[in-house]
Write a protein that holds these residues in place. Sequence first.
Motif, PDB file in Angstrom:
ATOM      1  N   ALA A  10     -11.738   9.765  -6.485  1.00 52.14           N
ATOM      2  CA  ALA A  10     -12.340   9.919  -5.161  1.00 52.14           C
ATOM      3  C   ALA A  10     -13.645   9.133  -5.026  1.00 52.14           C
ATOM      4  N   SER A  11     -13.951   8.304  -6.013  1.00 52.71           N
ATOM      5  CA  SER A  11     -15.170   7.505  -5.996  1.00 52.71           C
ATOM      6  C   SER A  11     -15.147   6.497  -4.851  1.00 52.71           C
ATOM      7  N   HIS A  12     -16.323   6.078  -4.431  1.00 58.76           N
ATOM      8  CA  HIS A  12     -16.433   5.081  -3.370  1.00 58.76           C
ATOM      9  C   HIS A  12     -16.641   3.671  -3.917  1.00 58.76           C
ATOM     10  N   LEU A  13     -16.632   3.501  -5.238  1.00 56.43           N
ATOM     11  CA  LEU A  13     -16.781   2.164  -5.814  1.00 56.43           C
ATOM     12  C   LEU A  13     -15.668   1.245  -5.325  1.00 56.43           C
ATOM     13  N   THR A  37      -6.437  10.533  -1.522  1.00 56.49           N
ATOM     14  CA  THR A  37      -7.594  10.671  -0.635  1.00 56.49           C
ATOM     15  C   THR A  37      -8.297   9.331  -0.472  1.00 56.49           C
ATOM     16  N   THR A  38      -8.459   8.631  -1.579  1.00 52.67           N
ATOM     17  CA  THR A  38      -9.137   7.337  -1.532  1.00 52.67           C
ATOM     18  C   THR A  38      -8.289   6.304  -0.808  1.00 52.67           C
ATOM     19  N   LYS A  39      -6.990   6.288  -1.065  1.00 55.22           N
ATOM     20  CA  LYS A  39      -6.087   5.353  -0.379  1.00 55.22           C
ATOM     21  C   LYS A  39      -6.181   5.531   1.138  1.00 55.22           C
ATOM     22  N   ALA A  40      -6.255   6.768   1.591  1.00 54.08           N
ATOM     23  CA  ALA A  40      -6.308   7.056   3.027  1.00 54.08           C
ATOM     24  C   ALA A  40      -7.604   6.544   3.659  1.00 54.08           C
ATOM     25  N   ARG A  41      -8.651   6.433   2.866  1.00 53.55           N
ATOM     26  CA  ARG A  41      -9.956   5.984   3.351  1.00 53.55           C
ATOM     27  C   ARG A  41     -10.016   4.472   3.544  1.00 53.55           C
ATOM     28  N   LEU A  42      -9.181   3.743   2.829  1.00 52.15           N
ATOM     29  CA  LEU A  42      -9.287   2.288   2.787  1.00 52.15           C
ATOM     30  C   LEU A  42      -8.421   1.610   3.835  1.00 52.15           C
ATOM     31  N   ALA A  43      -8.929   0.517   4.356  1.00 53.35           N
ATOM     32  CA  ALA A  43      -8.185  -0.240   5.366  1.00 53.35           C
ATOM     33  C   ALA A  43      -6.952  -0.915   4.764  1.00 53.35           C
ATOM     34  N   ASP A  44      -7.086  -1.447   3.554  1.00 52.47           N
ATOM     35  CA  ASP A  44      -5.964  -2.153   2.929  1.00 52.47           C
ATOM     36  C   ASP A  44      -5.802  -1.705   1.478  1.00 52.47           C
TER      37      ASP A  44
END
Length: 167
Positions: A10-13, A37-44
């Motif tokens: 879940a890191s933002h790096l 969760t992280t995948k859902a946050r990213l545009a690509d």
Amino acid sequence: MSVIDIGGGASHLVDTLEASGQAGIAVLDLSDAALDTTKARLADASRIEWIVSDVTTWTPDRQYDLWHDRAAFHFLTAKADQQAYVRVLTKALKDGGRAIIGAFAPDGPEKCSGLPVIRYDAESLQAVLGEQFKLLKSERYQHTTPWGSVQNFQFNTFEKLPERLPR
């Protein structure tokens, strides 16, 4: 340059790396849910390699220029797990590659999220990694948690040296 973030669920790096146009990004974590969760946050997110695995049992199929671990290694309290981590690190990192490993400092917490940890300074971490890794830089960092407590970390950067052949 290729980068792997160990325990980066879940890191933002990865967000920062992806936004900067960094290619060759991989994120490894035990938790499929954290990675989702992280995948859902990213545009690509499709440009990133997502690896659900325990780092101590993972078999890398490629090598990376940079290994980043912020606070996964210090959870490995058994010597066998530490040795397994070092074997994977050695296999996954290119000769001349850099490993940045962040762990609780000697005066850091003895537990995290109720789990025991091992605290490290540069010398004790170097001893675990062995002579195939050369310490390049070491610095302390005080992390303030969302609850306002301060945790002392030690961040160390190592270079992977070429394997020495027996004489």
